[in-house]
Design a protein around this motif. Structure first.
Motif, short mmCIF file in Angstrom:
data_model
loop_
_atom_site.label_atom_id
_atom_site.label_comp_id
_atom_site.label_asym_id
_atom_site.label_seq_id
_atom_site.Cartn_x
_atom_site.Cartn_y
_atom_site.Cartn_z
N SER A 79 -10.93 97.75 18.51
CA SER A 79 -12.19 97.15 18.96
C SER A 79 -12.99 96.50 17.83
O SER A 79 -13.72 95.56 18.08
CB SER A 79 -13.04 98.17 19.70
N LYS A 132 -19.31 100.04 21.74
CA LYS A 132 -17.85 99.96 21.72
C LYS A 132 -17.22 101.29 22.13
O LYS A 132 -16.26 101.33 22.88
CB LYS A 132 -17.38 99.55 20.32
N ARG A 168 -14.87 101.90 25.53
CA ARG A 168 -13.46 102.29 25.44
C ARG A 168 -13.22 103.67 26.03
O ARG A 168 -12.19 103.94 26.64
CB ARG A 168 -12.99 102.24 23.98
N TYR A 169 -14.18 104.55 25.84
CA TYR A 169 -14.04 105.91 26.39
C TYR A 169 -14.04 105.85 27.92
O TYR A 169 -13.33 106.60 28.58
CB TYR A 169 -15.19 106.77 25.86
N VAL A 190 -12.67 103.70 29.73
CA VAL A 190 -11.32 103.40 30.20
C VAL A 190 -10.54 104.70 30.38
O VAL A 190 -9.85 104.92 31.39
CB VAL A 190 -10.59 102.49 29.18
N THR A 218 -10.68 108.96 20.70
CA THR A 218 -11.21 107.60 20.82
C THR A 218 -12.10 107.27 19.63
O THR A 218 -12.00 106.19 19.03
CB THR A 218 -12.01 107.45 22.13
N VAL A 239 -6.99 103.38 22.16
CA VAL A 239 -7.85 102.64 23.09
C VAL A 239 -9.02 101.95 22.38
O VAL A 239 -9.46 100.87 22.78
CB VAL A 239 -8.31 103.56 24.25
N ALA A 240 -9.49 102.52 21.28
CA ALA A 240 -10.60 101.88 20.56
C ALA A 240 -10.18 101.34 19.20
O ALA A 240 -10.98 100.76 18.50
CB ALA A 240 -11.75 102.88 20.38
N GLU A 271 -18.25 94.48 26.58
CA GLU A 271 -16.98 95.18 26.52
C GLU A 271 -16.55 95.65 27.91
O GLU A 271 -15.38 95.64 28.25
CB GLU A 271 -17.08 96.39 25.59
N LEU A 290 -11.79 104.36 16.75
CA LEU A 290 -12.87 103.43 16.44
C LEU A 290 -13.20 103.48 14.95
O LEU A 290 -13.42 102.46 14.30
CB LEU A 290 -14.12 103.79 17.25
#
Ligand SMILES: Nc1ncnc2c1ncn2[C@@H]1O[C@H](COP(=O)(O)OP(=O)(O)OP(=O)(O)O)[C@@H](O)[C@H]1O
Ligand SMILES: [Mg+2]
Lengths: 266, 345
Positions: A82, A109, A113-114, A116, A159, A78-79, A10, A163
């Motif tokens: 995913s 995952k 994403r976190y 970012v 986030t 953002v997640a 990722e 997810l």
């Protein structure tokens, strides 16, 4: 942790720029570098040369407001793709068929994403710090600490929520919509509406007394930036942030424990 | 101890309040080294069975074990000895072929220093070595299928569950997959491979099962079953006139002629429909209203191949005007193979 294949994939393999030619990659990174340094230099010059005594704290506040806005708008999304994306691309079955544990997949995952979000927040750091250094008395250490905690924890919670939706649902679009509905619609708008309705019947300072508002990220930001009286503010934010952390843990726990069982039901 | 043991495996899907039975109590035993061809039409329950073996679906009832390990109780152990290739699958974007394989190798906990060697091996086996540094999304469908097979092989599984590995491939690519399966067979793996098509499986499967509507109709040794299912071969007979009389004669030869049908009722025209080999043998006769004109008949011949001429002789002796008598060429693959060459593009 960096041995986790999901996290590695990722973090390092997803970047589209890998497919650009070497030349355009160089041109791109040099342009971006120049642009960012130019922005930094001009803002920092202005912060340190401007005569007004409030410039420092104004710049700092502006940064925080922007960062909170970005967190509320970006973190839920953002997640959110995913896992749904893997379901849509039909790679999910093959991923969970490997020997990866649910923890590895979920944390891989989530952390990727976190990261970012953290990266974007870090871009603001030099300016934030400059503003704070310029007016150390307007922005107390407590305020600074509380706002940073708020950014980190609310970002993590949103986030994780994205997810979770991605794990629960089968379509990216729905996952993103649900995630936004919860953060923007639920935490920001509905808490305010309910509190406003309640305040018709109650005392004026309902807005700071209603525990619902303690979960509202906008209200929390406002409180953290303008601490009326320190003990109350700390209590207020501690309640909100702790709730966020507990909810985050619950969501992660639910995903890890129910991971296979849920995948099997689909 | 059998390598794969399935007992009364049953699956019901919930569809709202109703439940739909996809598999009605399947029993099967496979030994180590068996290549089992799992054949059946769409919706028969092949994918459902394979997914349950792959621990991706929980059976409603019954049990299954692979190498003595129960698939419901110990899914982690199953996943370390089984390779699974889904019927539909995607690949990750922005990732190179070797990175893709490296990801799965890591996901199967292969030590980092061993991975490059293993990746080279599976790439060679699947004939993708030249594509090692290509991006996965740039591969053709057939190559992606082979890549998926390569991925299925990285942890050197004892048992492989392949759900229609050759679907959507051109004949040449199908043959290549077939060759690959033969190699895996030689490596001593136990394989379950599903397909719609019987002839494709005959060559490399030693056991075969035919499933329809959730029930295993027949299962066992490939030669026996192939003969049962394809005990006849088709002969087309083009007749100039008086179709009904020809039919009557053919229908009389019940010991060698299984099935008589009109594929074209108009004189001299080509048959408009190819008789499928899988037609149920139970349908002995298909009568259609015909005037006294000619046409093309198709019969299912079940006698010795060398005595086909007796059918022709009987027709001619009875005064039927036979224009042509031939076995229809249905083997498109053969034609395709003769005109193409097997390069990896
Ligand atoms: N998720 C699901 N929910 C409800 N019914 C399902 C589901 N998956 C499969 N079925 C049903 O179960 C039956 C068996 O399906 P299955 O996918 O196993 O067939 P198959 O033999 O693999 O067919 P194909 O050759 O088309 O792949 C079908 O009737 C199908 O409609
Ligand atoms: Mg299927």
């Amino acid at each position: 942790m960096f041995e986790n294949p999901v996290l590695r994939k990722e973090l390092f393999l997803r970047l589209r720029i890998r497919q650009m030619s070497v030349l355009s990659r160089w041109i791109g990174s040099i342009t971006a570098g120049i642009l960012i340094s130019w922005i930094y230099i001009s803002i920092l010059r202005w912060v340190f040369t401007d005569a007004s005594s409030r410039t420092g704290s104004d710049v700092w506040s502006a940064c925080i407001v922007l960062q909170v806005a970005i967190t509320c708008l970006l973190a839920p999304a953002v997640a959110a793709n995913s896992i749904t994306q893997e379901k849509e691309q039909q790679t999910w079955d093959m991923l969970i068929f490997t020997r990866l544990t649910p923890q590895e997949i979920v944390f891989g995952k989530l952390i990727a994403r976190y990261a970012v979000l953290i990266f974007i927040n870090m871009l603001f750091m030099p300016i934030q710090l400059a503003g704070w250094m310029r007016s150390p008395h307007d922005v107390t250490f407590l305020t600074f600490g509380l706002t940073e905690m708020l950014l980190l924890i609310s970002g993590l919670f949103f986030t994780t929520f994205g997810l979770f939706m991605s794990w629960l649902l089968n379509r990216t679009l729905f996952a993103i919509m649900c995630s936004y509905s919860f953060v923007v619609g639920g935490l920001i708008i509905i808490t305010s509406l309910i509190t406003a309705m309640l305040s018709f019947f109650a005392a004026d300072d309902m807005f700071t007394k209603s525990p619902l508002m303690w979960l509202n990220p906008v209200m929390m930001t406002y409180e953290a930036m303008n601490p009326h009286d320190n003990a109350n503010t700390v209590f207020f934010l501690a309640f909100g942030l702790l709730s966020y952390l507990i909810l985050t843990a619950l969501l992660v726990w639910r995903m890890v424990v129910g991971f296979r069982r849920f995948a099997l039901m689909a | 101890m059998p390598m794969i043991e399935i007992k009364h495996l049953r699956k019901e899907y919930r569809e709202g309040s109703k439940s739909k039975v996809a598999l009605k109590g399947l029993d099967l035993e496979l030994e180590k080294g068996d290549i089992f061809g799992f054949i059946g039409p769409n919706g028969a329950g092949k994918t459902t069975t394979i997914k349950m073996l792959a621990t991706l679906l929980i059976p409603t009832a019954g049990a299954a074990s692979i190498d003595g390990i129960d698939v419901v109780k110990h899914p982690e152990q199953i996943r370390s000895i089984v390779g699974y290739m889904p019927d539909f699958f995607g690949v990750y974007d922005d990732i190179k072929v070797w990175e893709y394989l490296d990801f799965f190798a890591a996901a199967y906990r292969l030590p980092r220093d061993k991975r490059p060697g293993i990746i080279d091996e599976v790439l060679a086996l699947t004939d993708l070595t030249e594509k090692k540094d290509s991006y996965v999304e740039s591969l053709s469908r057939g190559m992606k299928q082979r890549l998926c097979l390569a991925k299925t092989l990285v942890h050197d599984p004892k048992v492989m569950l392949l759900d229609e590995p050759a679907s959507g491939l051109d004949p040449r690519a199908r043959i290549e997959i077939r060759e690959l399966l033969k190699e895996l067979q030689a490596m001593g793996k136990t394989i379950i491979v599903s397909s719609h098509i019987l002839p494709e499986m005959e060559e490399f499967c030693n056991k075969i099962g035919i499933i329809e509507q959730g029930e295993l109709i027949v299962a066992g040794d490939v030669n026996t079953i192939a003969r049962q299912v394809r005990g006849q071969h088709n002969i087309d007979i083009s007749i100039v006139e008086d179709l009904p009389r020809a039919m009557a004669i053919l229908e009389g030869m019940t010991d060698v002629v299984r099935e008589v049908k009109i594929t074209s009722g108009v004189r001299g025209s080509r048959r408009d429909e190819q008789g499928t080999q899988a037609d149920a043998p139970s349908q002995l006769l298909q009568k259609t209203d015909t005037s006294g004109r000619g046409g093309v008949l198709q019969i299912g011949y079940v006698g010795e191949p060398d005595f086909e001429y007796l059918v022709l002789q009987a027709l001619i002796q009875n005064g039927v005007k036979v224009k042509a008598f031939y076995t229809p060429e249905t083997d498109l693959e053969d034609v395709f193979l003769r005109v193409t060459k097997g390069h990896v593009a």
